[in-house]
Scaffold this motif. Structure first.
Motif, mmCIF file in Angstrom:
data_model
loop_
_atom_site.group_PDB
_atom_site.id
_atom_site.type_symbol
_atom_site.label_atom_id
_atom_site.label_comp_id
_atom_site.label_asym_id
_atom_site.label_seq_id
_atom_site.Cartn_x
_atom_site.Cartn_y
_atom_site.Cartn_z
ATOM 1 N N SER A 23 0.830 -1.209 0.000
ATOM 2 C CA SER A 23 0.000 0.000 0.000
ATOM 3 C C SER A 23 0.865 1.260 0.000
ATOM 4 N N SER A 24 2.052 1.193 0.647
ATOM 5 C CA SER A 24 2.956 2.342 0.648
ATOM 6 C C SER A 24 3.437 2.646 -0.763
ATOM 7 N N VAL A 25 3.842 1.580 -1.467
ATOM 8 C CA VAL A 25 4.297 1.769 -2.848
ATOM 9 C C VAL A 25 3.156 2.263 -3.719
ATOM 10 N N PHE A 26 2.007 1.638 -3.547
ATOM 11 C CA PHE A 26 0.847 2.020 -4.355
ATOM 12 C C PHE A 26 0.412 3.453 -4.047
ATOM 13 N N ALA A 27 0.419 3.801 -2.740
ATOM 14 C CA ALA A 27 0.026 5.150 -2.351
ATOM 15 C C ALA A 27 0.992 6.190 -2.909
ATOM 16 N N TRP A 28 2.310 5.870 -2.878
ATOM 17 C CA TRP A 28 3.302 6.772 -3.459
ATOM 18 C C TRP A 28 3.042 6.960 -4.948
ATOM 19 N N GLU A 33 1.211 10.257 -9.273
ATOM 20 C CA GLU A 33 0.395 10.415 -10.478
ATOM 21 C C GLU A 33 -0.563 11.595 -10.342
ATOM 22 N N ASN A 34 -1.206 11.689 -9.179
ATOM 23 C CA ASN A 34 -2.144 12.803 -8.961
ATOM 24 C C ASN A 34 -1.432 14.150 -9.018
ATOM 25 N N ILE A 168 4.033 14.662 -0.782
ATOM 26 C CA ILE A 168 3.624 13.428 -1.443
ATOM 27 C C ILE A 168 3.945 12.232 -0.550
ATOM 28 N N PHE A 169 5.148 12.249 0.060
ATOM 29 C CA PHE A 169 5.536 11.154 0.942
ATOM 30 C C PHE A 169 4.598 11.066 2.148
ATOM 31 N N GLN A 170 4.264 12.209 2.719
ATOM 32 C CA GLN A 170 3.366 12.215 3.872
ATOM 33 C C GLN A 170 1.998 11.670 3.505
ATOM 34 N N ASN A 171 1.503 12.078 2.329
ATOM 35 C CA ASN A 171 0.213 11.555 1.886
ATOM 36 C C ASN A 171 0.277 10.036 1.711
ATOM 37 N N SER A 172 1.373 9.583 1.114
ATOM 38 C CA SER A 172 1.552 8.144 0.912
ATOM 39 C C SER A 172 1.636 7.424 2.250
#
Length: 420
Positions: A23-28, A33-34, A168-172
């Motif tokens: 999920s961390s990789v996917f969230a990143w 992308e966003n 971005i990292f924090q969001n991920s």
């Protein structure tokens, strides 16, 4: 905590950890992308605003180039570090760079001329570690009049700042933590359900196993009674074989097959007529031939019982001898299954050591003299080297025990090898 509960807890925990990593990789990836798509949207909006503001100016007029240059300057310093406008033929009409943009301009990869109505972008990491987005926005697709139709496209380069990378990292990280928490909560909910279902399944399995063992004992006792003997012999030889099997290193299904096969080794005698089976005197050749058929009949019995298929190795080969002089197949050496070779030692040792209706028990020393003499002909020498040091303790342990006591000894081995 039982072994199963530990395994279940570990596996659920590992699944949660793996899910968190994925999920961390996917969230990143999604956050990245966003972000990239948001830059395209901003570039499109800014370009549209620029065109709408200057659409009444023809870039071919006297001040057209000045207006276009002013337009690209409004895009640098905020959204982009480099902004360039090209005509429809790929000729650069205007360019504006920030100080940071000038530092990286020569590091940017070259791209082919774009003549499309679709916005595109490239995401690259430079040699110095800078994350750079290059956005291409077709300007001629933004014009609402026939003016500015010679405008080609806008190329904007943005150096992604550290604060945006951190965002971005924090969001991920937040997304991955939420997913991990959800996975852990699901695991906590699922865990007691899995344990409960496993317990029910274990209880049913034990019920089936108990019924199988009870059937095995019933068959063993039935043939022992027909053979004018108690069931003690079956219990003793199964226990002795199990002890030697443990010394050899057998476990799991192989040990279970050895115990079951040892206990049921003579089950085929159920099909032998009483007149021959219970004859007090010496058997004739024809009668002995009938007795020998108990091996084949025993095979047919255990092979038809599913869970006892493994016992077939002992049942079918317990009268084979190391030198090939046994029956029914005259197997020799390693052709004889290991479990049958183990049983042969246990069977003869008990037969010589025990009292029977037709004989008294032999002293331990005489019994071992016979076994040692037949080593290499009847018995596997390798197995005998393991059995000899433990034989005295076995003899002392079994000495004077009645059927109930011997049964208790075998039950200990059964619990160890069937219920764990």
């Amino acid at each position: 905590m039982t072994n199963f509960k530990q395994k279940a807890a570990i596996r659920i925990g590992c699944a949660s950890l793996i899910l968190a990593i994925i999920s961390s990789v996917f969230a990143w990836y999604i956050s990245k992308e966003n972000f990239e798509k948001s830059i395209i949207s901003l570039a499109y909006e800014e370009s549209h605003r620029l065109i709408m503001h200057h659409k009444s100016i023809d870039q071919k007029s006297d001040n057209g180039e000045t207006v276009i240059q002013q337009g690209v300057q409004t895009l640098t310093g905020g959204l982009f570090d480099i902004a360039e406008i090209y005509d429809v033929n790929g000729k650069k009409l205007a360019e504006s760079l920030t100080a940071e943009g000038k530092k990286i301009e020569d590091q940017l990869p070259e791209h082919v001329f774009l003549n499309t109505n679709k916005s595109e972008y490239e995401s690259v990491t430079l040699a110095n570690g800078e994350w750079v987005l290059t956005v291409f926005v077709p300007l001629h697709s933004l014009t609402e009049t026939k003016l500015n139709t010679d405008l080609g496209y806008l190329e904007g380069v943005r150096i992604v700042p550290e604060w945006q990378k951190k965002q971005i990292f924090q969001n991920s990280f937040i997304v991955s933590m939420l997913v991990s928490l959800a996975a852990l909560l699901c695991g906590m909910i699922i865990y007691p359900i899995v344990v409960s279902l496993s317990k029910e399944n274990e209880n049913k399995t034990l019920e089936i196993l108990n019924s199988h063992i009870a059937m095995m004992e019933s068959l063993g006792r039935a043939i022992a009674k027909r053979d004018s003997d108690t069931g003690a012999h079956n219990y003793r030889v199964a226990w002795i074989a199990a002890k030697l099997g443990e010394e050899v290193g057998l476990s799991g299904g192989k040990m279970q097959s050895l115990i079951a096969g040892s206990f049921l080794h003579d089950v085929g005698k159920i099909g032998i007529p009483d007149a021959i089976l219970l004859k007090p005197g010496k058997l004739s050749e024809s009668e002995f031939a009938v007795i020998r058929t108990h091996v084949q009949q025993g095979e047919e019995i255990v092979m038809g019982m599913g869970w006892l298929d493994g016992a077939n190795e002992v049942v079918s080969a317990h009268h084979e001898k190391w030198d090939g002089s046994g029956y029914p197949r005259a197997l020799k050496h390693e052709e004889i299954p290991l479990s049958a070779r183990i049983f042969a030692i246990a069977d003869v040792f008990d037969a010589l050591s025990s009292k029977r209706p037709y004989k008294e028990p032999m002293p331990y020393e005489k019994v071992m003299d016979i076994l040692k003499k037949d080593t290499g002909s009847h018995f596997d020498a390798t197995l005998m080297r393991l059995f000899v040091p433990m034989s005295k303790g076995i003899s002392e342990k079994l000495n004077g025990l009645n059927e109930d006591k011997v049964r208790e000894l075998l039950e200990e081995r059964v619990r160890q090898h069937f219920y764990t």
